[in-house]
Design an enzyme around this catalytic site. Structure first.
Site, PDB file in Angstrom:
ATOM      1  N   LYS A 147       0.837  -1.198   0.000  1.00 46.43           N
ATOM      2  CA  LYS A 147       0.000   0.000   0.000  1.00 46.43           C
ATOM      3  C   LYS A 147       0.869   1.244   0.000  1.00 46.43           C
ATOM      4  CE  LYS A 147      -3.847  -1.883   2.753  1.00 46.43           C
ATOM      5  NZ  LYS A 147      -4.928  -1.688   1.784  1.00 46.43           N
ATOM      6  N   ARG A 169     -10.327 -11.477   1.992  1.00 41.86           N
ATOM      7  CA  ARG A 169     -11.276 -12.464   1.461  1.00 41.86           C
ATOM      8  C   ARG A 169     -10.666 -13.868   1.460  1.00 41.86           C
ATOM      9  NH1 ARG A 169     -11.718  -9.292  -4.132  1.00 41.86           N
ATOM     10  NH2 ARG A 169     -11.363  -7.612  -2.641  1.00 41.86           N
TER      11      ARG A 169
END
Ligand code: BES
Ligand code: MN
Ligand code: ZN
Length: 534
Positions: A277, A352
């Site tokens: 990120k 996920r």
């Protein structure tokens, strides 16, 4: 130390508290109860102040009256209640506002007077006081340490009402529920060097031990043995290895009619991994375990409310997503507990993957419903803003119940559609599935990926990426970790606990989580968003 709450039948102006908080319905001023009483003691200064501040009792208006020693509380906070019928959520919010004001005023004690005619108001007021009095000061030293602690809270019964044992018990439960949510906030606010997967798992185990809940912690060896390859993949770049925790509440008598599974994403830090990120704001990813914190808090709250007829399971997947020589990478293919193989595309879509394995595990318990919550996608925050969660469901009967729980809890959540057309985006050339599709509908494709692992289990997925942390206090939430979601989940547990068997949804036969389960329920194309965000 958390604020200690007691129920008392004292008058709002006689109570031994520094701050006394009283709700005022629209139109009740200037003649109604509290305003009249205040005017009798303090004189015309009261009406002048209300006039100057334009206080009429409209919702969310506040007026602060300094009492100059004329009554016991040093200040009285009048809070507008509007003219609509009051709910427990309104009472909770009234108390939270009062406690937050008291905290800002460096008060030692605060009292809130219950508005008349709201069932369950005692518990809600206690919850609100605890939630509003929250702050995280653990890492301050010297001057940064608060000089005054808010130590005492009073819930005052409406004029004429008595204090009875039921009321006292309700306040006690409210205190415990509030503290459970504050514990979720503490866990979220803890820095990631202090709170890593093993520590989060230990926190969950401690909560269970102190409250008589069953708890099993799976370490990396156990996860390998079980075949939870996706959570191991996410965690393999960190020296802090993953954990899965399974907590269980069994109702009295041990004969539950219903079974609920709650699942939480517990990324104690999310750097994005190899797909790292950008630096600005990365520190906020210490809160990427908000879903897991909520599940721990829910279990603590359930241990306090002891709902009948329902077995509640809390399962959290804890890992740290780091870039490293041993980190997982785009192009990697892993198996999963469910059996499906997954091609990795973006290592920053780690949540996920963790949830996929935990959902497959939860599904094998054959619950009547499985609810996951996760700080899953930035796309959900783009769609709904930072204060509203997005939720999805594969079953209309469960969706109805969940919608009701959201409304009763007073939390801001909006139903999102499982758009079938987007499922194609998860097709991989090299494995059964890839875990990300293209940019558009990013919250939806994440939900569609999760759906691949729940089989036929009635399921709700809540993306709490926005509201799990707040950059300022609002509603009953504090700055930092909020615990948004716990109140809703607790209401849902009550829905299942209270519903007679015949009325509850009848689950279809659920196969254990080994392969299969590929049949999908009929298309659930939204267009009918649910609860009002507030
Ligand atoms: N934990 C983040 C999502 C998130 C973003 C939570 C902002 C709270 C605030 C999640 O793991 C993530 O990085 N998601 C990616 C998915 C993408 C790579 C498909 C995202 O949302 O950008
Ligand atoms: Mn990520
Ligand atoms: Zn994440």
């Amino acid at each position: 130390m958390p604020v200690k709450i007691t129920l008392a039948a004292t008058d709002s102006l006689a109570v031994a508290a520094d701050v006394s908080v009283v709700g005022v319905a629209l139109g009740a001023a200037p003649r109604g109860g509290i305003v009249a009483a205040l005017t009798r003691k303090l004189g015309q200064v009261v009406t002048r102040t209300l006039k100057r501040e334009d206080f009429t009792g409209k919702r969310d208006q506040v007026a602060h009256i300094v009492t100059n020693g004329k009554v016991r509380p040093q200040s009285v906070l009048l809070v507008g209640l509007g003219d609509q019928p009051l709910t427990v959520a309104d009472v909770r919010l009234l108390a939270a506002k009062g406690a937050r004001f008291a905290l800002g005023a460096r008060a030692n004690s605060v009292a809130v007077t219950l508005p008349a005619g709201v069932e369950g108001a005692e518990r809600a007021a206690a919850e609100g006081l605890v939630l509003g009095a929250y702050r995280f000061t653990r890492y301050f030293t010297g001057d940064r340490l608060p000089k005054v602690e808010l130590e005492r809270g009073f819930v005052l019964t409406p004029a004429g009402a008595r204090v009875d044992n039921d009321g006292r018990a309700a306040v006690d439960v409210g205190q415990k529920v509030g503290e459970a949510i504050c514990m979720a906030r503490d866990l979220i606010n803890e820095p990631p060097n202090e709170l890593y997967p093993e520590v989060l798992a230990r926190a969950a185990a401690t909560v269970c031990k102190e409250r008589g809940l069953k708890c099993t912690v799976f370490d990396e060896g156990a996860l390998e043995k079980k075949g939870m390859k996706l959570i191991l993949a996410v965690g393999q770049g960190s020296v802090r290895k993953p954990r899965v925790v399974h907590m269980t509440y069994t109702p009295e008598g041990g004969r539950a009619k219903r079974k609920l599974v709650f699942v939480g994403k517990g990324l104690t830090f999310d750097t994005g991994g190899i797909c790292i990120k950008p630096a600005p704001g990365m520190e906020e990813m210490k809160g990427d375990m908000g879903g897991a914190a909520n599940v721990i808090a829910l279990m603590a709250a359930v241990a306090a409310t002891r709902p009948p007829n329902v077995e509640v399971h809390g399962i959290i997947g804890c890992a740290e997503n780091m870039p490293d020589g041993n980190a997982y990478r785009p192009g990697d293919i892993f198996g999963s507990l469910d059996g499906k193989s997954v091609e990795i595309i973006n290592t920053d879509a780690e949540g996920r993957l963790v949830l996929a394995d935990v959902l497959a595990y939860g599904r094998s318990l054959q619950p009547d419903a499985m609810i996951d919550n996760a700080t899953l996608t930035g796309a959900c925050v783009v769609a709904l803003g930072p204060t509203v969660s997005g939720w999805y469901s594969n079953r209309e009967d469960l969706a109805e119940r969940f919608r009701r729980a959201v409304d009763l809890a007073g939390e801001a959540m909006w139903r999102m559609p499982l758009v079938e057309e987007l499922r194609d985006g998860l097709k991989s050339d090299w494995a059964d599935l890839k875990h990300t599709a293209d940019r558009w509908g990013g919250s939806i494709t994440a939900a569609l990926f999760l759906r691949e692992f729940v089989g036929d289990t009635p399921w709700v997925h809540v993306d709490i990426a926005g509201p799990s942390m707040a950059n300022r206090a609002y509603n009953v939430y504090a700055k930092g970790g909020t615990g948004h979601g716990v109140l809703t989940f607790l209401r849902l547990v009550d829905e299942f606990a209270g519903a007679p068997r015949e009325e509850a949804p009848v689950p279809e036969v659920v196969k254990p989580a080994t392969g299969g389960g590929r049949e999908r329920p009929a298309a659930d194309l939204g267009g009918k968003p649910s609860s009002r965000p507030r």
